[in-house]
Design an enzyme around this catalytic site. Structure first.
Site, PDB file in Angstrom:
ATOM      1  N   LEU A 124       0.830  -1.201   0.000  1.00  0.00           N
ATOM      2  CA  LEU A 124       0.000   0.000   0.000  1.00  0.00           C
ATOM      3  C   LEU A 124       0.867   1.254   0.000  1.00  0.00           C
ATOM      4  O   LEU A 124       0.690   2.160  -0.809  1.00  0.00           O
ATOM      5  CB  LEU A 124      -0.892   0.030   1.261  1.00  0.00           C
ATOM      6  CG  LEU A 124      -1.682  -1.243   1.598  1.00  0.00           C
ATOM      7  CD1 LEU A 124      -2.406  -1.083   2.925  1.00  0.00           C
ATOM      8  CD2 LEU A 124      -2.674  -1.545   0.491  1.00  0.00           C
ATOM      9  N   GLU A 126       3.677   4.183  -0.144  1.00  0.00           N
ATOM     10  CA  GLU A 126       4.618   4.669  -1.158  1.00  0.00           C
ATOM     11  C   GLU A 126       5.534   5.705  -0.523  1.00  0.00           C
ATOM     12  O   GLU A 126       5.215   6.231   0.549  1.00  0.00           O
ATOM     13  CB  GLU A 126       3.837   5.310  -2.318  1.00  0.00           C
ATOM     14  CG  GLU A 126       2.908   4.316  -2.986  1.00  0.00           C
ATOM     15  CD  GLU A 126       2.240   4.864  -4.242  1.00  0.00           C
ATOM     16  OE1 GLU A 126       2.446   6.056  -4.566  1.00  0.00           O
ATOM     17  OE2 GLU A 126       1.538   4.067  -4.885  1.00  0.00           O
ATOM     18  N   ILE A 156       7.478  -2.471   2.446  1.00  0.00           N
ATOM     19  CA  ILE A 156       6.645  -3.641   2.171  1.00  0.00           C
ATOM     20  C   ILE A 156       7.241  -4.893   2.839  1.00  0.00           C
ATOM     21  O   ILE A 156       8.257  -5.437   2.385  1.00  0.00           O
ATOM     22  CB  ILE A 156       6.467  -3.856   0.634  1.00  0.00           C
ATOM     23  CG1 ILE A 156       6.008  -2.542  -0.029  1.00  0.00           C
ATOM     24  CG2 ILE A 156       5.474  -4.995   0.380  1.00  0.00           C
ATOM     25  CD1 ILE A 156       4.812  -1.870   0.616  1.00  0.00           C
ATOM     26  N   THR A 157       6.572  -5.314   3.901  1.00  0.00           N
ATOM     27  CA  THR A 157       7.008  -6.488   4.652  1.00  0.00           C
ATOM     28  C   THR A 157       6.724  -7.757   3.843  1.00  0.00           C
ATOM     29  O   THR A 157       5.673  -7.855   3.194  1.00  0.00           O
ATOM     30  CB  THR A 157       6.275  -6.518   6.008  1.00  0.00           C
ATOM     31  OG1 THR A 157       6.591  -5.305   6.694  1.00  0.00           O
ATOM     32  CG2 THR A 157       6.706  -7.709   6.863  1.00  0.00           C
ATOM     33  N   ARG A 270      17.264  -9.669  41.358  1.00  0.00           N
ATOM     34  CA  ARG A 270      18.262  -8.621  41.559  1.00  0.00           C
ATOM     35  C   ARG A 270      18.161  -8.058  42.973  1.00  0.00           C
ATOM     36  O   ARG A 270      17.074  -7.682  43.422  1.00  0.00           O
ATOM     37  CB  ARG A 270      18.014  -7.493  40.539  1.00  0.00           C
ATOM     38  CG  ARG A 270      18.894  -6.289  40.700  1.00  0.00           C
ATOM     39  CD  ARG A 270      20.313  -6.581  40.252  1.00  0.00           C
ATOM     40  NE  ARG A 270      21.127  -5.383  40.274  1.00  0.00           N
ATOM     41  CZ  ARG A 270      22.432  -5.378  40.002  1.00  0.00           C
ATOM     42  NH1 ARG A 270      23.045  -6.513  39.691  1.00  0.00           N
ATOM     43  NH2 ARG A 270      23.119  -4.259  40.044  1.00  0.00           N
ATOM     44  N   GLN A 338      13.623   0.026  32.734  1.00  0.00           N
ATOM     45  CA  GLN A 338      13.985   0.734  33.959  1.00  0.00           C
ATOM     46  C   GLN A 338      14.189  -0.240  35.118  1.00  0.00           C
ATOM     47  O   GLN A 338      15.121  -0.092  35.898  1.00  0.00           O
ATOM     48  CB  GLN A 338      12.902   1.750  34.320  1.00  0.00           C
ATOM     49  CG  GLN A 338      12.926   2.975  33.416  1.00  0.00           C
ATOM     50  CD  GLN A 338      11.791   3.925  33.748  1.00  0.00           C
ATOM     51  OE1 GLN A 338      10.632   3.571  33.632  1.00  0.00           O
ATOM     52  NE2 GLN A 338      12.144   5.109  34.183  1.00  0.00           N
ATOM     53  N   GLY A 341      17.529  -1.679  35.176  1.00  0.00           N
ATOM     54  CA  GLY A 341      18.678  -0.790  35.354  1.00  0.00           C
ATOM     55  C   GLY A 341      19.561  -0.830  34.110  1.00  0.00           C
ATOM     56  O   GLY A 341      19.060  -0.922  32.991  1.00  0.00           O
ATOM     57  N   GLU A 365      -0.300  -0.487  10.345  1.00  0.00           N
ATOM     58  CA  GLU A 365      -1.755  -0.728  10.207  1.00  0.00           C
ATOM     59  C   GLU A 365      -2.554   0.520  10.568  1.00  0.00           C
ATOM     60  O   GLU A 365      -3.619   0.449  11.171  1.00  0.00           O
ATOM     61  CB  GLU A 365      -2.165  -1.921  11.077  1.00  0.00           C
ATOM     62  CG  GLU A 365      -2.649  -3.111  10.264  1.00  0.00           C
ATOM     63  CD  GLU A 365      -1.488  -3.981   9.772  1.00  0.00           C
ATOM     64  OE1 GLU A 365      -0.312  -3.534   9.872  1.00  0.00           O
ATOM     65  OE2 GLU A 365      -1.742  -5.079   9.265  1.00  0.00           O
ATOM     66  N   THR A 367      -1.419   4.740  11.696  1.00  0.00           N
ATOM     67  CA  THR A 367      -0.760   5.314  12.885  1.00  0.00           C
ATOM     68  C   THR A 367      -1.823   5.565  13.964  1.00  0.00           C
ATOM     69  O   THR A 367      -3.017   5.695  13.669  1.00  0.00           O
ATOM     70  CB  THR A 367      -0.064   6.650  12.573  1.00  0.00           C
ATOM     71  OG1 THR A 367      -1.064   7.637  12.294  1.00  0.00           O
ATOM     72  CG2 THR A 367       0.902   6.540  11.389  1.00  0.00           C
TER      73      THR A 367
HETATM   74  C1  LIG Z   1       8.531  -1.827   9.862  1.00  0.00           C
HETATM   75  C2  LIG Z   1       7.395  -1.369   8.994  1.00  0.00           C
HETATM   76  C3  LIG Z   1       6.704  -2.304   8.246  1.00  0.00           C
HETATM   77  C4  LIG Z   1       5.691  -1.879   7.375  1.00  0.00           C
HETATM   78  N1  LIG Z   1       5.071  -2.799   6.560  1.00  0.00           N
HETATM   79  C5  LIG Z   1       4.196  -2.357   5.617  1.00  0.00           C
HETATM   80  C6  LIG Z   1       3.641  -3.262   4.649  1.00  0.00           C
HETATM   81  O1  LIG Z   1       3.874  -4.473   4.683  1.00  0.00           O
HETATM   82  N2  LIG Z   1       2.855  -2.753   3.672  1.00  0.00           N
HETATM   83  C7  LIG Z   1       2.542  -1.421   3.583  1.00  0.00           C
HETATM   84  O2  LIG Z   1       1.828  -1.042   2.671  1.00  0.00           O
HETATM   85  N3  LIG Z   1       3.048  -0.548   4.493  1.00  0.00           N
HETATM   86  C8  LIG Z   1       3.866  -0.980   5.501  1.00  0.00           C
HETATM   87  N4  LIG Z   1       4.388  -0.096   6.397  1.00  0.00           N
HETATM   88  C9  LIG Z   1       4.082   1.321   6.254  1.00  0.00           C
HETATM   89  C10 LIG Z   1       3.156   1.857   7.316  1.00  0.00           C
HETATM   90  O3  LIG Z   1       1.864   1.339   7.122  1.00  0.00           O
HETATM   91  C11 LIG Z   1       3.201   3.388   7.222  1.00  0.00           C
HETATM   92  O4  LIG Z   1       4.481   3.771   7.685  1.00  0.00           O
HETATM   93  C12 LIG Z   1       2.117   4.050   8.013  1.00  0.00           C
HETATM   94  O5  LIG Z   1       0.854   3.812   7.428  1.00  0.00           O
HETATM   95  C13 LIG Z   1       2.325   5.579   8.077  1.00  0.00           C
HETATM   96  O6  LIG Z   1       2.558   6.127   6.825  1.00  0.00           O
HETATM   97  P1  LIG Z   1       3.834   7.069   6.574  1.00  0.00           P
HETATM   98  O7  LIG Z   1       5.021   6.366   7.103  1.00  0.00           O
HETATM   99  O8  LIG Z   1       3.824   7.492   5.163  1.00  0.00           O
HETATM  100  O9  LIG Z   1       3.597   8.318   7.525  1.00  0.00           O
HETATM  101  P2  LIG Z   1       2.744   9.636   7.182  1.00  0.00           P
HETATM  102  O10 LIG Z   1       1.431   9.267   6.614  1.00  0.00           O
HETATM  103  O11 LIG Z   1       3.604  10.565   6.403  1.00  0.00           O
HETATM  104  O12 LIG Z   1       2.533  10.215   8.647  1.00  0.00           O
HETATM  105  C14 LIG Z   1       3.557  10.966   9.331  1.00  0.00           C
HETATM  106  C15 LIG Z   1       2.924  11.529  10.609  1.00  0.00           C
HETATM  107  O13 LIG Z   1       1.869  12.424  10.266  1.00  0.00           O
HETATM  108  C16 LIG Z   1       0.675  12.025  10.929  1.00  0.00           C
HETATM  109  N5  LIG Z   1      -0.489  12.298  10.071  1.00  0.00           N
HETATM  110  C17 LIG Z   1      -0.601  12.115   8.732  1.00  0.00           C
HETATM  111  N6  LIG Z   1      -1.832  12.454   8.322  1.00  0.00           N
HETATM  112  C18 LIG Z   1      -2.506  12.851   9.415  1.00  0.00           C
HETATM  113  C19 LIG Z   1      -3.856  13.295   9.656  1.00  0.00           C
HETATM  114  N7  LIG Z   1      -4.751  13.394   8.678  1.00  0.00           N
HETATM  115  N8  LIG Z   1      -4.215  13.608  10.930  1.00  0.00           N
HETATM  116  C20 LIG Z   1      -3.321  13.487  11.947  1.00  0.00           C
HETATM  117  N9  LIG Z   1      -2.037  13.070  11.783  1.00  0.00           N
HETATM  118  C21 LIG Z   1      -1.658  12.741  10.540  1.00  0.00           C
HETATM  119  C22 LIG Z   1       0.822  10.529  11.185  1.00  0.00           C
HETATM  120  O14 LIG Z   1       0.019  10.103  12.268  1.00  0.00           O
HETATM  121  C23 LIG Z   1       2.323  10.444  11.499  1.00  0.00           C
HETATM  122  O15 LIG Z   1       2.513  10.794  12.852  1.00  0.00           O
HETATM  123  C24 LIG Z   1       5.349  -0.510   7.311  1.00  0.00           C
HETATM  124  C25 LIG Z   1       6.028   0.407   8.124  1.00  0.00           C
HETATM  125  C26 LIG Z   1       7.039  -0.013   8.963  1.00  0.00           C
HETATM  126  C27 LIG Z   1       7.754   1.011   9.791  1.00  0.00           C
END
Ligand SMILES: Cc1cc2nc3c(=O)[nH]c(=O)nc-3n(C[C@H](O)[C@H](O)[C@H](O)COP(=O)(O)OP(=O)(O)OC[C@H]3O[C@@H](n4cnc5c(N)ncnc54)[C@H](O)[C@@H]3O)c2cc1C
Length: 387
Positions: A124, A126, A156-157, A270, A338, A341, A365, A367
């Site tokens: 999903l 990008e 992409i995991t 401990r 914590q 230690g 899944e 934020t």
């Molecule tokens: C280890 C790992 C594994 C992952 N695996 C997958 C996978 O298998 N497939 C896949 O598709 N994705 C995967 N992801 C991606 C993950 O789903 C995204 O990182 C996540 O959805 C957030 O998108 P972003 O990183 O682009 O952050 P952004 O969307 O840029 O967000 C940045 C910050 O802005 C905040 N924000 C953005 N819009 C708003 C809003 N409207 N209101 C309030 N706050 C907002 C967010 O909460 C966040 O704090 C993975 C990520 C990680 C770290």
């Protein structure tokens, strides 16, 4: 109200505990540190049928209820959260193909996905769009009996193991609203133009690979369109993400439980100032807070899972469980560190890994801030109620 697991669920939990104790705990620390892929653990997960948890029985799967699914993710994450990631997006996409796929797609993929002979993930995110999925730039242009896909996906995991990999694209980039022009295409491994270009270096969540993927004039047959109708893609992935949030909440419960267990054990061993540190009130308060919040997170997760099993929409419940449990996991991992230690800061102790693994559940899944907006929308619209 019955807070007891069924006999089958208890048996599943005990089986998972034995598996984790025998095969995951002994190697987790070393393999995680070295970045070794846990092939042997994956083989046993396949034998246990865990790749088929969300696959219906008629396609060879286990068709597990969501509470059972939560138990599996919780128990594996107590041993090593990264390993749970290997069946995480796999289970989500199997659910999505089973729920929305055409009969031809289900027959083509689900039996092999159920045994782990084929594996999957979900593409999903990008470089330019994560939370804002309607802002993705990957396109799929129809060309006769084919779609031609161009774009780049990141984070992409399971990307190196996925076959097929469901990819969210825009089939009508100019559509308004944007979701009306979004679709999911099932891209098979080895399709020319599809390339996993790099593995992203991660804080934790080691075990499964998490990669950047390029799609350069990737040609897939029109039959790769999930469900056979364009414009349903966002709806399909959002529904699948609701089940994904239950697995992430359960993973968080597993990490929080392990943090608590480690803190409890260490505090009894401990000694400082002539007594076990568990005798100090400051340490006791941490243990009590961890136990209370962890149990609340578990109950909330099972509640969300039970609502999903009752066939209800669970955007409110799975969102609440995921947000709460992930924040509890984060808090418990810090508290456990914590209590340890200086040793808690050492790679030789499990709590250091828990501290690196916990933040992912806050991000993945959806934020937690995005999910708070989803929860608030459900509440203010009256679609979801509490109390
Ligand atoms: C280890 C790992 C594994 C992952 N695996 C997958 C996978 O298998 N497939 C896949 O598709 N994705 C995967 N992801 C991606 C993950 O789903 C995204 O990182 C996540 O959805 C957030 O998108 P972003 O990183 O682009 O952050 P952004 O969307 O840029 O967000 C940045 C910050 O802005 C905040 N924000 C953005 N819009 C708003 C809003 N409207 N209101 C309030 N706050 C907002 C967010 O909460 C966040 O704090 C993975 C990520 C990680 C770290």
């Amino acid at each position: 109200m019955d807070f007891e697991l069924s006999a089958e669920q208890r048996l599943l939990r005990d089986t998972m505990r034995d598996f984790v104790d025998e095969q995951i705990r002994p190697v987790a620390q070393e393999w995680e540190a070295s970045g070794r892929y846990p092939d042997e653990i994956v083989a046993t997960m396949a034998e246990l049928g865990l790749f088929g948890m969300t696959v219906p029985e008629e396609y060879g799967g286990m068709a597990a209820d969501m509470v059972s699914l939560a138990i599996v993710f919780e128990e594996i994450s107590r041993g090593w959260m990264g390993v749970a990631g290997i069946i995480g997006s796999h289970s989500l996409s199997c659910w999505m193909i089973a729920r929305f796929g055409t009969e031809e797609q289900k027959q083509a993929y689900l039996p092999a996905l159920a045994t782990g002979a084929r594996r999957t993930g979900i593409a999903l995110t990008e470089p330019g769009a994560g939370s804002d999925l309607q802002g993705i730039a990957t396109t799929a242009r129809r060309d006769g009996d084919l779609y031609v896909i161009n774009g780049r996906k990141t984070w992409i995991t399971n990307a190196r193991h996925a076959d097929p990999l469901p990819v969210l694209v825009k089939t009508s980039p100019a559509a308004q609203p944007a979701h009306a022009g979004m679709s999911v295409l099932l891209v098979e491994a080895g399709t020319p133009g599809f390339e996993v270009v790099r593995d992203l270096p991660k804080l934790g969540y080691r075990g499964p690979e998490t990669c950047e993927v390029v799609l350069d004039d990737v040609r897939v047959p029109a039959s790769a369109l999930l469900g056979g109708t364009e414009g349903r893609g966002l709806q399909q992935v959002l529904a699948a993400l609701e089940t994904g949030r239950i697995n992430v909440a359960a993973r968080a419960v597993g990490v929080a439980q392990e943090a608590y267990d480690q803190a409890l054990r260490y505090s009894g061993q401990r000694e400082a100032f002539g007594q076990p540190i568990s005798g100090f009130q400051a340490v006791q308060l941490k243990l009590a807070d961890m136990a209370m919040k962890l149990q609340a997170a578990r109950l909330m997760t099972y509640w969300a899972a039970a609502r999903a099993d009752a066939g209800q929409r669970t955007d409110l419940e799975s969102g609440m469980a995921k947000v709460y449990a992930s924040e509890v996991a984060l808090e418990c991992s810090v508290s456990a560190m914590q209590v340890h230690g200086g040793y808690g800061y050492s790679r030789e102790f499990t709590v250091e890994r828990l501290y690196r693994d916990a933040p992912l559940m806050v991000i993945g899944e959806g934020t937690n801030d995005i999910l708070r907006t989803v929860i608030a929308r459900a509440l203010t619209s009256g679609r979801g109620t509490i109390g």
